[in-house]
Write an enzyme that holds these catalytic residues in place. Structure first.
Site, PDB file in Angstrom:
ATOM      1  N   LYS A  35       0.942  -1.160   0.068  1.00 47.50           N
ATOM      2  CA  LYS A  35      -0.147  -0.170   0.036  1.00 47.50           C
ATOM      3  C   LYS A  35       0.638   1.152   0.059  1.00 47.50           C
ATOM      4  O   LYS A  35       1.978   1.069   0.286  1.00 47.50           O
ATOM      5  CB  LYS A  35      -0.916   0.147   1.136  1.00 47.50           C
ATOM      6  CG  LYS A  35      -0.145  -0.021   2.602  1.00 47.50           C
ATOM      7  CD  LYS A  35      -1.097   0.205   3.656  1.00 47.50           C
ATOM      8  CE  LYS A  35      -0.441   0.085   5.101  1.00 47.50           C
ATOM      9  NZ  LYS A  35      -1.183   0.203   6.333  1.00 47.50           N
ATOM     10  N   ARG A 131     -10.090   1.176  16.090  1.00 44.97           N
ATOM     11  CA  ARG A 131      -9.782   1.848  14.726  1.00 44.97           C
ATOM     12  C   ARG A 131     -10.906   1.233  13.774  1.00 44.97           C
ATOM     13  O   ARG A 131     -12.074   2.061  13.615  1.00 44.97           O
ATOM     14  CB  ARG A 131      -8.566   1.927  14.195  1.00 44.97           C
ATOM     15  CG  ARG A 131      -7.956   3.015  13.197  1.00 44.97           C
ATOM     16  CD  ARG A 131      -6.555   2.817  12.812  1.00 44.97           C
ATOM     17  NE  ARG A 131      -6.170   1.707  12.265  1.00 44.97           N
ATOM     18  CZ  ARG A 131      -4.992   1.434  11.915  1.00 44.97           C
ATOM     19  NH1 ARG A 131      -3.993   2.242  11.884  1.00 44.97           N
ATOM     20  NH2 ARG A 131      -4.659   0.109  11.382  1.00 44.97           N
ATOM     21  N   TYR A 256      18.025  29.245   7.904  1.00 41.44           N
ATOM     22  CA  TYR A 256      16.958  30.020   8.397  1.00 41.44           C
ATOM     23  C   TYR A 256      16.884  30.134   9.914  1.00 41.44           C
ATOM     24  O   TYR A 256      17.033  28.997  10.530  1.00 41.44           O
ATOM     25  CB  TYR A 256      15.519  29.437   7.758  1.00 41.44           C
ATOM     26  CG  TYR A 256      15.243  29.559   6.590  1.00 41.44           C
ATOM     27  CD1 TYR A 256      15.178  31.035   5.969  1.00 41.44           C
ATOM     28  CD2 TYR A 256      15.263  28.449   5.745  1.00 41.44           C
ATOM     29  CE1 TYR A 256      14.887  31.116   4.529  1.00 41.44           C
ATOM     30  CE2 TYR A 256      15.045  28.739   4.199  1.00 41.44           C
ATOM     31  CZ  TYR A 256      15.059  30.064   3.757  1.00 41.44           C
ATOM     32  OH  TYR A 256      14.642  30.086   2.250  1.00 41.44           O
ATOM     33  N   MET A 304      13.596  24.237   1.519  1.00 35.63           N
ATOM     34  CA  MET A 304      12.879  23.427   0.538  1.00 35.63           C
ATOM     35  C   MET A 304      13.825  22.503  -0.440  1.00 35.63           C
ATOM     36  O   MET A 304      13.626  21.503  -0.715  1.00 35.63           O
ATOM     37  CB  MET A 304      12.232  24.307  -0.178  1.00 35.63           C
ATOM     38  CG  MET A 304      11.227  23.599  -1.347  1.00 35.63           C
ATOM     39  SD  MET A 304      10.258  24.779  -2.350  1.00 35.63           S
ATOM     40  CE  MET A 304       8.976  25.237  -1.118  1.00 35.63           C
TER      41      MET A 304
END
Length: 367
Positions: A35, A131, A256, A304
């Site tokens: 999956k 669940r 950053y 990024m």
């Protein structure tokens, strides 16, 4: 020249890990869970690599099964979440899929449908994950209803999912296992119980079928290690190169927000990889990276398209040096576990593997 970041997918390692899952439970059959695009590795390529080994595959949804059938994968495919609408049963029937049912409406839809041939069906029981699945007290009646229509339903199994099979404390796992085993004994039902951690560590949970997932891709889902987890081989290696080197003075910030500051005169390597590729932006300073087969550390926030590493102690590292963000360095066999990287990101390997984005080329190799 192309950007150097790519994901190497070692299909021989995938086959090795599948054989390990199979050998750990010689009396069980092992679904190959592919999956989420085979946990980011490419579902079609992985299915083709395992097609001669695995008796069946497992995916989450009809859409994932469609990709495999359209690629010519003919082996049985289990829909782990079953159908999401009544009209999906037509394609389940046409494509010869196996069905998990976990809700009353799914059972009703199946009993109302007239298939070309009986549909292999697994009844999911909620043994404590809370669940998906039926309450154990309700499961007996549903089992009997499904058994009563052999023209619609065949190969009926009980299924559950363990919440804590990966943990060191076995109490809740044993509670769940005891509940589902008692139900299976009362019904005379074959079972599919073991996920990756139970396959690796809990042989008493091995049923007629097991469901190895993340272990197929070389990740250890257990809190600790055992002999089996140490035999896992990484399937994905995320590779790049240094594209720049900077020399900075003591106290200078990097990246950053200036989160990392040089504790000494330092050399900073810039790697072509970032969160725009799926590398986790939450990676902490100190997250390990291999440069030319040697360990160094992330220094500063992930950007990024780039991340920065402290290569002060690697005087030979320079532009073009090979980088392994997780996996195995092909040049010398040095490994960096994705599970170790995940811990530095305060996450699990599943999120890193499935998070690699389409702009990262996958390169498949198999002997």
């Amino acid at each position: 020249m192309a950007r150097p970041l790519h994901a190497d997918i070692d299909l021989d390692a995938l086959r090795h890990n599948y054989r390990l899952a199979r050998d750990l439970a010689p009396s069980s059959q092992a679904l190959a869970v592919i999956k989420a695009d085979a946990y980011g590795h490419g579902a079609v390529a992985c299915a083709r690599a395992l097609e001669d080994l695995a008796p069946a595959f497992a995916v989450a949804s009809l859409e994932e099964a469609a990709v495999l059938r359209e690629a010519g994968i003919a082996k049985p495919i289990v829909l782990l979440e079953g159908i999401f609408a009544h009209d999906e049963l037509e394609r389940v029937d046409a494509w010869g899929l196996w069905l998990v049912v976990h809700s009353e409406w799914q059972v009703a839809a199946l009993l109302d449908y007239r298939p070309r041939r009986p549909i292999p069906t697994w009844l999911k029981v909620d043994s404590g994950m809370h669940r998906l699945g039926f309450d154990p007290a309700r499961a007996k009646a549903l089992w009997q209803r499904l058994r009563a229509v052999p023209e619609r339903v065949t190969a009926l199994h009980l299924m559950t999912h363990f919440a804590t099979a990966d943990a060191l404390e076995p109490g809740y796992f044993q509670y769940q296992l005891g509940m589902i085993e008692a139900l299976a004994q009362r019904l005379g039902a074959p079972t599919c119980l073991a996920n990756s951690p139970a396959t690796l560590a809990w042989p008493q949970a091995h049923g007629a079928w097991n469901r190895p997932g993340v272990m197929l891709y070389g990740s250890n889902p257990l809190v600790g290690e055992n002999d089996a987890t140490r035999d896992l081989r990484p399937v994905m290696t995320l590779r790049s190169e240094l594209i720049a080197v900077r020399e900075i003075a003591t106290g200078e910030p990097v990246g950053y927000g200036g989160r990392w500051r040089a504790p000494r005169p330092s050399r900073i390597g810039v790697v072509a990889a970032g969160y725009g590729d799926g590398y986790d932006r939450h990676a902490a300073d100190g997250t390990p990276v291999l440069v030319d087969g040697q360990r160094c550390s992330l220094a500063g926030k992930v950007s990024m398209d780039m991340l920065t590493v402290d290569i002060t102690d690697l005087p030979g590292a320079d532009i073009g040096s090979r980088v392994v963000l997780w996996g195995e360095d092909a040049a010398d066999g040095t490994r960096l576990s994705i599970d170790e990287v995940a811990r530095h990101c305060d996450t699990v390997s599943y999120t890193l593997l499935t998070g690699i984005l389409p702009r990262v080329p996958r390169r498949y190799r198999q002997s």
